[in-house]
Write a protein that holds these residues in place. Structure first.
Motif, mmCIF file in Angstrom:
data_model
loop_
_atom_site.group_PDB
_atom_site.id
_atom_site.type_symbol
_atom_site.label_atom_id
_atom_site.label_comp_id
_atom_site.label_asym_id
_atom_site.label_seq_id
_atom_site.Cartn_x
_atom_site.Cartn_y
_atom_site.Cartn_z
ATOM 1 N N ILE A 26 0.585 -1.326 -0.428
ATOM 2 C CA ILE A 26 -0.106 -0.328 -0.021
ATOM 3 C C ILE A 26 0.867 1.086 0.091
ATOM 4 O O ILE A 26 0.864 2.225 -1.164
ATOM 5 C CB ILE A 26 -0.528 0.111 1.368
ATOM 6 C CG1 ILE A 26 -1.499 -1.212 0.948
ATOM 7 C CG2 ILE A 26 -1.570 1.817 1.067
ATOM 8 C CD1 ILE A 26 -2.416 -1.603 2.387
ATOM 9 N N PHE A 49 -10.634 1.986 2.713
ATOM 10 C CA PHE A 49 -10.058 1.013 1.644
ATOM 11 C C PHE A 49 -9.965 0.661 0.672
ATOM 12 O O PHE A 49 -11.401 0.077 0.082
ATOM 13 C CB PHE A 49 -8.262 -0.020 2.303
ATOM 14 C CG PHE A 49 -7.888 0.413 2.390
ATOM 15 C CD1 PHE A 49 -6.152 1.471 2.080
ATOM 16 C CD2 PHE A 49 -7.734 0.067 4.355
ATOM 17 C CE1 PHE A 49 -5.401 1.645 3.378
ATOM 18 C CE2 PHE A 49 -6.258 0.219 5.242
ATOM 19 C CZ PHE A 49 -5.894 1.067 4.571
ATOM 20 N N LYS A 98 -7.106 5.147 -7.905
ATOM 21 C CA LYS A 98 -7.396 3.863 -6.707
ATOM 22 C C LYS A 98 -5.735 3.566 -6.516
ATOM 23 O O LYS A 98 -5.967 3.551 -5.071
ATOM 24 C CB LYS A 98 -8.227 2.994 -7.260
ATOM 25 C CG LYS A 98 -8.550 2.096 -5.579
ATOM 26 C CD LYS A 98 -8.964 0.507 -6.436
ATOM 27 C CE LYS A 98 -10.256 0.839 -6.754
ATOM 28 N NZ LYS A 98 -11.814 0.035 -7.310
ATOM 29 N N ASN A 102 -5.300 4.745 -2.051
ATOM 30 C CA ASN A 102 -5.012 4.281 -0.208
ATOM 31 C C ASN A 102 -3.704 4.156 -0.528
ATOM 32 O O ASN A 102 -3.546 3.249 1.400
ATOM 33 C CB ASN A 102 -5.102 1.886 -1.041
ATOM 34 C CG ASN A 102 -6.055 1.951 -1.492
ATOM 35 O OD1 ASN A 102 -7.335 1.983 -0.612
ATOM 36 N ND2 ASN A 102 -6.027 0.815 -2.608
#
Length: 140
Positions: A26, A49, A98, A102
């Protein structure tokens, strides 16, 4: 650095516990799948998330049987491995917002005191007659 995604193997496949192993992809802006306890990905989603459901089928996530859960995980990885690099590059580009979200969400979580801890600190301040010397002291 150049891989499309990271398959993370968590230490425990019975209890959902978020460790540095999950944080690594991440924080390094990687697409990821986790080999862990049932409900691992669902828990990440509940914590804010975003999952990569455009490319992964997370149906395996709630499977209680380890063998079946890991087979579902492997099917997802095999699907990605069968794609040409040009397609992977397009997918990565389409998921970039995205991926960044995150990472930013993880950074926000790492600098925010959870509500339960905040409430515990209030209790410590109110109830404790002698100075508190525990590990939460630095937050008081």
């Amino acid at each position: 650095n150049e891989s499309f995604m990271q398959l993370v193997t968590e230490s425990d496949d019975e209890v959902v516990f978020y460790s540095e192993k999950t944080a690594t992809p991440i924080l390094l802006n990687k697409i990821f799948l986790i080999a862990g306890a049932p409900g691992y990905h669902t828990g990440l989603k509940h914590r804010g998330f975003e999952l990569y459901d455009e490319i992964f089928d997370y149906g395996f996530d709630t499977e209680k049987n380890d063998k079946l859960r890991y087979e579902g995980l492997i099917e997802n990885v095999n699907k990605i491995c069968s794609l040409p690099n040009s397609e992977l590059a397009k997918l990565h580009k389409s998921l970039f917002d995205k991926i960044v979200y995150n990472k930013q969400h993880a950074m926000n979580l790492s600098t925010t005191t959870p509500f339960a801890v905040t409430e515990l600190l209030k209790l410590i301040k109110q109830e404790n007659q002698k100075p508190y010397a525990g590990p939460l002291n630095m937050l008081l």
